[in-house]
Scaffold this motif. Structure first.
Motif, PDB file in Angstrom:
ATOM      1  N   ASP A  17       0.827  -1.209   0.000  1.00  0.00           N
ATOM      2  CA  ASP A  17       0.000   0.000   0.000  1.00  0.00           C
ATOM      3  C   ASP A  17       0.859   1.256   0.000  1.00  0.00           C
ATOM      4  O   ASP A  17       0.549   2.227  -0.706  1.00  0.00           O
ATOM      5  CB  ASP A  17      -0.927  -0.003   1.223  1.00  0.00           C
ATOM      6  N   ARG A  18       1.940   1.256   0.782  1.00  0.00           N
ATOM      7  CA  ARG A  18       2.820   2.427   0.826  1.00  0.00           C
ATOM      8  C   ARG A  18       3.489   2.652  -0.531  1.00  0.00           C
ATOM      9  O   ARG A  18       3.590   3.795  -0.998  1.00  0.00           O
ATOM     10  CB  ARG A  18       3.886   2.232   1.909  1.00  0.00           C
ATOM     11  N   ARG A  21       0.952   4.121  -2.994  1.00  0.00           N
ATOM     12  CA  ARG A  21       0.692   5.532  -2.761  1.00  0.00           C
ATOM     13  C   ARG A  21       1.834   6.395  -3.276  1.00  0.00           C
ATOM     14  O   ARG A  21       1.604   7.462  -3.868  1.00  0.00           O
ATOM     15  CB  ARG A  21       0.475   5.774  -1.266  1.00  0.00           C
ATOM     16  N   VAL A  24       1.574   6.406  -7.050  1.00  0.00           N
ATOM     17  CA  VAL A  24       0.464   7.244  -7.509  1.00  0.00           C
ATOM     18  C   VAL A  24       0.857   8.719  -7.457  1.00  0.00           C
ATOM     19  O   VAL A  24       0.581   9.487  -8.386  1.00  0.00           O
ATOM     20  CB  VAL A  24      -0.793   6.975  -6.656  1.00  0.00           C
ATOM     21  N   ALA A  25       1.517   9.126  -6.357  1.00  0.00           N
ATOM     22  CA  ALA A  25       1.968  10.516  -6.250  1.00  0.00           C
ATOM     23  C   ALA A  25       2.950  10.854  -7.370  1.00  0.00           C
ATOM     24  O   ALA A  25       2.867  11.926  -7.989  1.00  0.00           O
ATOM     25  CB  ALA A  25       2.615  10.749  -4.879  1.00  0.00           C
ATOM     26  N   GLN A  89       5.932   8.046   3.033  1.00  0.00           N
ATOM     27  CA  GLN A  89       5.441   6.667   2.986  1.00  0.00           C
ATOM     28  C   GLN A  89       6.485   5.702   3.540  1.00  0.00           C
ATOM     29  O   GLN A  89       6.156   4.759   4.272  1.00  0.00           O
ATOM     30  CB  GLN A  89       5.067   6.285   1.554  1.00  0.00           C
TER      31      GLN A  89
END
Length: 267
Positions: A17-18, A21, A24-25, A89
């Motif tokens: 998940d980290r 993210r 995605v950023a 993250q």
């Protein structure tokens, strides 16, 4: 055994998940910058363009090179801009496993190392590139019209960015070595002459074959080494005084004599 497997799987899920993210950023910033990919490459190429003869341009020898090289540069800029999110993250993933004193040390080290790396890149772009390219242009024979290939230029720029970025990490490395107990501040001061020689050797290996760029890498490395020694000396705590000091043999003999004299008087 089941609890260990569940914990391990939970960590893997959190790590996934980290990473998602952070990706995605990075992708969002990259997409936002893509319409200006050409302008971003022009900014990167400005130090070289300023030293080329008037009317001369850089060239692209590959068919798709004019597209992919600006895209690579834009991806690099997007990563730098998304770096705070990426670092957050990473920090959120490892922070629960750290002790309180480790967290206090990790936050300034991570922030400081990131800032120093960016400062190293900025120093390379604003000071080193112009000086090196100007020196090469003045040294080149008048019969040659320089027209650098954009892909080779990008490769050169990236290697220089990494070299100077890592060079500016020297204070962080010195502090970590001292805090880990690998070496003392006194030992770091003692080996200073060898570090100076090593800095010039490293600069001669990873920089272009000109004296100016070698000095512009080796001198900051030496100065940052001195800065690391100063910071390590400031944050390293002196050894605590022991609460109990063992008596010497003479003191023990005197105490025994005193006890024997007290026993005689008591009798």
């Amino acid at each position: 055994m089941n609890e260990m497997q569940e914990t391990f799987i939970a960590h893997l899920v959190e790590l996934r998940d980290r990473l998602l993210r952070a990706m995605v950023a990075l992708v969002i910033v990259f997409i936002c910058l893509m319409p200006w990919a050409g302008e971003i490459y022009d900014v990167l190429a400005k130090p070289m363009m300023d030293t080329l003869p008037e009317g001369t341009h850089m060239i692209a020898t590959g068919v798709v090179t004019p597209f992919f090289v600006p895209v690579k540069v834009t991806m690099m800029v997007a990563f730098v801009l998304a770096l705070p999110v990426v670092l957050y993250q990473a920090w959120a993933f490892v922070a629960p496993g750290l002790y309180a004193h480790e967290r206090k040390l990790a936050i300034p080290l991570v922030a400081g190392s990131t800032l120093l790396f960016l400062i190293g890149m900025a120093f390379c772009y604003f000071f080193v590139f112009g000086t090196v390219f100007r020196f090469i242009a003045e040294f080149a024979p008048k019969s040659i019209v320089p027209a650098p290939d954009i892909e080779q230029y990008l490769s050169f720029v990236m290697s220089m960015f990494i070299a100077f970025g890592l060079t500016f990490e020297v204070p962080v490395a010195v502090i970590l070595l001292v805090k880990a107990g690998v070496v003392t501040v006194a030992k770091l001061r003692e080996i200073r002459p060898y570090v100076v020689v090593g800095a010039f050797v490293i600069a001669a290996i990873i920089t272009p074959p000109d004296v100016i760029s070698q000095f512009m890498l080796a001198v900051p490395m030496c100065l940052l080494y001195e800065l690391g020694i100063m910071l390590a000396n400031m944050i390293s705590k002196p050894a605590a005084e022991p609460d109990y000091v063992a008596p010497t043999a003479v003191e023990m003999d005197r105490e025994l004599d005193r006890i024997e004299d007290a026993e005689r008087e008591g009798k």
